[in-house]
Design a protein around this motif. Structure first.
Motif, PDB file in Angstrom:
ATOM      1  N   LYS A 174     -19.678   3.743  -9.314  1.00 47.90           N
ATOM      2  CA  LYS A 174     -19.203   2.677 -10.065  1.00 47.90           C
ATOM      3  C   LYS A 174     -18.613   1.273  -8.903  1.00 47.90           C
ATOM      4  CE  LYS A 174     -20.865   3.747 -14.164  1.00 47.90           C
ATOM      5  NZ  LYS A 174     -22.180   3.250 -15.079  1.00 47.90           N
ATOM      6  N   GLY A 175     -19.197   0.446  -9.505  1.00 47.55           N
ATOM      7  CA  GLY A 175     -18.715  -0.630  -7.773  1.00 47.55           C
ATOM      8  C   GLY A 175     -18.351  -1.962  -8.283  1.00 47.55           C
ATOM      9  N   ILE A 176     -18.399  -2.954  -8.324  1.00 50.32           N
ATOM     10  CA  ILE A 176     -18.464  -4.990  -8.075  1.00 50.32           C
ATOM     11  C   ILE A 176     -18.642  -4.978  -6.411  1.00 50.32           C
ATOM     12  CG2 ILE A 176     -17.442  -6.977  -8.959  1.00 50.32           C
ATOM     13  CD1 ILE A 176     -15.829  -5.071 -10.580  1.00 50.32           C
ATOM     14  N   TYR A 177     -19.743  -5.231  -6.316  1.00 53.54           N
ATOM     15  CA  TYR A 177     -20.260  -6.395  -4.721  1.00 53.54           C
ATOM     16  C   TYR A 177     -20.217  -7.992  -5.415  1.00 53.54           C
ATOM     17  CZ  TYR A 177     -22.723  -6.834  -0.708  1.00 53.54           C
ATOM     18  OH  TYR A 177     -22.572  -7.101   0.710  1.00 53.54           O
ATOM     19  N   GLU A 178     -19.210  -8.495  -4.379  1.00 54.92           N
ATOM     20  CA  GLU A 178     -19.172 -10.353  -5.288  1.00 54.92           C
ATOM     21  C   GLU A 178     -19.549 -10.131  -3.418  1.00 54.92           C
ATOM     22  OE1 GLU A 178     -15.789 -10.981  -7.175  1.00 54.92           O
ATOM     23  OE2 GLU A 178     -14.612  -9.228  -5.892  1.00 54.92           O
ATOM     24  N   TRP A 179     -20.515 -11.302  -3.864  1.00 50.31           N
ATOM     25  CA  TRP A 179     -21.013 -12.467  -2.450  1.00 50.31           C
ATOM     26  C   TRP A 179     -20.070 -13.583  -2.753  1.00 50.31           C
ATOM     27  CZ3 TRP A 179     -24.783  -9.909  -5.648  1.00 50.31           C
ATOM     28  CH2 TRP A 179     -25.407  -9.275  -4.769  1.00 50.31           C
ATOM     29  N   ILE A 180     -19.937 -14.182  -1.104  1.00 52.89           N
ATOM     30  CA  ILE A 180     -19.264 -15.156  -1.271  1.00 52.89           C
ATOM     31  C   ILE A 180     -19.487 -16.899  -1.336  1.00 52.89           C
ATOM     32  CG2 ILE A 180     -19.045 -14.859   1.328  1.00 52.89           C
ATOM     33  CD1 ILE A 180     -20.121 -16.795   2.399  1.00 52.89           C
ATOM     34  N   ASP A 181     -20.607 -16.442  -2.174  1.00 50.90           N
ATOM     35  CA  ASP A 181     -21.318 -17.794  -3.603  1.00 50.90           C
ATOM     36  C   ASP A 181     -20.381 -18.318  -4.267  1.00 50.90           C
ATOM     37  OD1 ASP A 181     -22.801 -16.106  -4.470  1.00 50.90           O
ATOM     38  OD2 ASP A 181     -24.979 -16.763  -3.586  1.00 50.90           O
ATOM     39  N   GLY A 182     -20.020 -16.616  -5.006  1.00 53.12           N
ATOM     40  CA  GLY A 182     -19.225 -16.514  -6.444  1.00 53.12           C
ATOM     41  C   GLY A 182     -20.629 -15.379  -7.239  1.00 53.12           C
ATOM     42  N   LYS A 183     -21.315 -14.854  -6.794  1.00 52.34           N
ATOM     43  CA  LYS A 183     -22.517 -14.479  -7.804  1.00 52.34           C
ATOM     44  C   LYS A 183     -21.749 -12.527  -6.998  1.00 52.34           C
ATOM     45  CE  LYS A 183     -26.210 -13.037  -5.387  1.00 52.34           C
ATOM     46  NZ  LYS A 183     -27.641 -12.633  -5.641  1.00 52.34           N
ATOM     47  N   GLY A 205     -29.052   2.497 -11.380  1.00 54.02           N
ATOM     48  CA  GLY A 205     -28.752   2.968 -12.449  1.00 54.02           C
ATOM     49  C   GLY A 205     -28.244   1.468 -13.171  1.00 54.02           C
ATOM     50  N   GLU A 206     -27.847   1.612 -14.545  1.00 55.35           N
ATOM     51  CA  GLU A 206     -27.044   0.356 -15.251  1.00 55.35           C
ATOM     52  C   GLU A 206     -26.009  -0.467 -13.824  1.00 55.35           C
ATOM     53  OE1 GLU A 206     -24.954   0.734 -19.227  1.00 55.35           O
ATOM     54  OE2 GLU A 206     -27.676   2.835 -18.945  1.00 55.35           O
ATOM     55  N   GLY A 207     -26.507  -1.990 -13.858  1.00 54.95           N
ATOM     56  CA  GLY A 207     -25.689  -2.375 -13.588  1.00 54.95           C
ATOM     57  C   GLY A 207     -26.060  -4.307 -14.117  1.00 54.95           C
ATOM     58  N   VAL A 208     -24.931  -5.158 -13.621  1.00 49.90           N
ATOM     59  CA  VAL A 208     -24.493  -6.627 -14.141  1.00 49.90           C
ATOM     60  C   VAL A 208     -24.887  -7.468 -13.318  1.00 49.90           C
ATOM     61  CG1 VAL A 208     -24.199  -8.762 -15.677  1.00 49.90           C
ATOM     62  CG2 VAL A 208     -24.799  -5.728 -17.022  1.00 49.90           C
ATOM     63  N   ILE A 209     -25.622  -8.493 -12.794  1.00 45.97           N
ATOM     64  CA  ILE A 209     -25.419  -9.772 -12.047  1.00 45.97           C
ATOM     65  C   ILE A 209     -25.328 -10.508 -12.818  1.00 45.97           C
ATOM     66  CG2 ILE A 209     -26.280 -10.873 -10.015  1.00 45.97           C
ATOM     67  CD1 ILE A 209     -28.721  -8.879  -9.763  1.00 45.97           C
ATOM     68  N   GLU A 210     -23.831 -11.432 -12.170  1.00 44.78           N
ATOM     69  CA  GLU A 210     -23.442 -12.101 -12.286  1.00 44.78           C
ATOM     70  C   GLU A 210     -23.350 -13.811 -12.013  1.00 44.78           C
ATOM     71  OE1 GLU A 210     -19.356 -14.600 -14.766  1.00 44.78           O
ATOM     72  OE2 GLU A 210     -19.547 -12.356 -15.027  1.00 44.78           O
ATOM     73  N   TYR A 211     -23.953 -15.088 -12.253  1.00 48.76           N
ATOM     74  CA  TYR A 211     -24.151 -16.030 -11.318  1.00 48.76           C
ATOM     75  C   TYR A 211     -22.823 -16.744 -11.671  1.00 48.76           C
ATOM     76  CZ  TYR A 211     -28.533 -14.578 -10.494  1.00 48.76           C
ATOM     77  OH  TYR A 211     -29.790 -13.834  -9.810  1.00 48.76           O
ATOM     78  N   PRO A 212     -22.564 -17.889 -10.615  1.00 53.23           N
ATOM     79  CA  PRO A 212     -21.157 -18.619 -10.679  1.00 53.23           C
ATOM     80  C   PRO A 212     -21.330 -19.768 -11.859  1.00 53.23           C
ATOM     81  CG  PRO A 212     -21.667 -18.585  -7.856  1.00 53.23           C
ATOM     82  CD  PRO A 212     -22.634 -17.668  -9.527  1.00 53.23           C
ATOM     83  N   SER A 213     -22.564 -20.257 -12.422  1.00 51.22           N
ATOM     84  CA  SER A 213     -22.156 -20.643 -14.264  1.00 51.22           C
ATOM     85  C   SER A 213     -21.831 -19.672 -15.470  1.00 51.22           C
ATOM     86  CB  SER A 213     -24.500 -21.004 -13.437  1.00 51.22           C
ATOM     87  OG  SER A 213     -24.622 -19.732 -14.460  1.00 51.22           O
ATOM     88  N   GLY A 214     -22.435 -18.385 -14.752  1.00 47.27           N
ATOM     89  CA  GLY A 214     -21.790 -17.873 -15.826  1.00 47.27           C
ATOM     90  C   GLY A 214     -22.903 -16.937 -16.848  1.00 47.27           C
ATOM     91  N   LYS A 215     -24.508 -17.138 -15.875  1.00 44.35           N
ATOM     92  CA  LYS A 215     -25.323 -16.912 -16.671  1.00 44.35           C
ATOM     93  C   LYS A 215     -25.698 -15.092 -16.135  1.00 44.35           C
ATOM     94  CE  LYS A 215     -30.487 -16.339 -15.748  1.00 44.35           C
ATOM     95  NZ  LYS A 215     -31.522 -17.670 -15.245  1.00 44.35           N
ATOM     96  N   LYS A 216     -25.017 -14.087 -16.984  1.00 40.11           N
ATOM     97  CA  LYS A 216     -25.956 -12.661 -16.360  1.00 40.11           C
ATOM     98  C   LYS A 216     -27.302 -12.450 -16.618  1.00 40.11           C
ATOM     99  CE  LYS A 216     -20.989 -11.942 -17.915  1.00 40.11           C
ATOM    100  NZ  LYS A 216     -20.198 -10.931 -18.706  1.00 40.11           N
ATOM    101  N   ILE A 217     -27.721 -11.153 -16.270  1.00 35.81           N
ATOM    102  CA  ILE A 217     -28.930 -10.552 -15.721  1.00 35.81           C
ATOM    103  C   ILE A 217     -28.564  -9.151 -16.149  1.00 35.81           C
ATOM    104  CG2 ILE A 217     -31.253 -10.223 -14.493  1.00 35.81           C
ATOM    105  CD1 ILE A 217     -30.775 -12.883 -12.836  1.00 35.81           C
ATOM    106  N   GLU A 235     -18.062  -6.920   3.661  1.00 35.97           N
ATOM    107  CA  GLU A 235     -18.845  -8.116   5.160  1.00 35.97           C
ATOM    108  C   GLU A 235     -17.864  -9.193   5.627  1.00 35.97           C
ATOM    109  OE1 GLU A 235     -23.388  -6.665   4.621  1.00 35.97           O
ATOM    110  OE2 GLU A 235     -22.664  -6.475   3.057  1.00 35.97           O
ATOM    111  N   LYS A 236     -17.606  -9.620   6.796  1.00 36.40           N
ATOM    112  CA  LYS A 236     -17.132 -10.626   6.621  1.00 36.40           C
ATOM    113  C   LYS A 236     -17.996 -11.847   6.607  1.00 36.40           C
ATOM    114  CE  LYS A 236     -14.449 -12.961  10.382  1.00 36.40           C
ATOM    115  NZ  LYS A 236     -14.344 -12.769  11.792  1.00 36.40           N
ATOM    116  N   ASN A 237     -17.602 -12.995   6.038  1.00 37.49           N
ATOM    117  CA  ASN A 237     -18.366 -14.258   5.708  1.00 37.49           C
ATOM    118  C   ASN A 237     -20.027 -14.652   4.657  1.00 37.49           C
ATOM    119  OD1 ASN A 237     -17.339 -15.647   7.297  1.00 37.49           O
ATOM    120  ND2 ASN A 237     -17.826 -14.891   9.494  1.00 37.49           N
ATOM    121  N   VAL A 238     -19.689 -12.479   4.350  1.00 34.52           N
ATOM    122  CA  VAL A 238     -20.935 -12.482   3.270  1.00 34.52           C
ATOM    123  C   VAL A 238     -20.828 -11.677   2.182  1.00 34.52           C
ATOM    124  CG1 VAL A 238     -23.171 -10.847   2.877  1.00 34.52           C
ATOM    125  CG2 VAL A 238     -22.459 -12.190   5.461  1.00 34.52           C
ATOM    126  N   ALA A 239     -19.458 -10.371   1.796  1.00 38.84           N
ATOM    127  CA  ALA A 239     -18.748  -9.606   0.890  1.00 38.84           C
ATOM    128  C   ALA A 239     -18.209  -9.610   0.488  1.00 38.84           C
ATOM    129  CB  ALA A 239     -20.535  -9.482   0.213  1.00 38.84           C
TER     130      ALA A 239
END
Length: 72
Positions: free
Chosen positions: A38-47, A60-72, A20-24
């Protein structure tokens, strides 16, 4: 939303890259031209989200990781 998917093979289920140009971007499994499996979705802000997908939605199961390294 403009979609560009680059699939490894011409089939109903394949691995590929969606941009997605200029989005993710998404790298992972597709089924019937939708993010599915299974897949990895990356936003342009680093999340990023790494986990399961079904019909273009997180599932299902998944992990969100923020640029700071914090994971949810």
């Amino acid at each position: 939303m403009k979609r560009r998917a680059f699939l490894e093979k011409d089939s109903k289920k394949a691995n590929g890259l969606f941009i997605e140009k200029n989005v993710a971007r998404y790298k992972g499994e597709f089924k019937n031209d939708k993010m599915d499996g299974k897949g990895i979705y990356e936003w342009i802000d680093g999340k990023k989200y790494e986990g399961g997908w079904k019909d273009d939605l997180k599932e299902g199961e998944g992990v969100i990781e923020y640029p700071s390294g914090k994971k949810i």
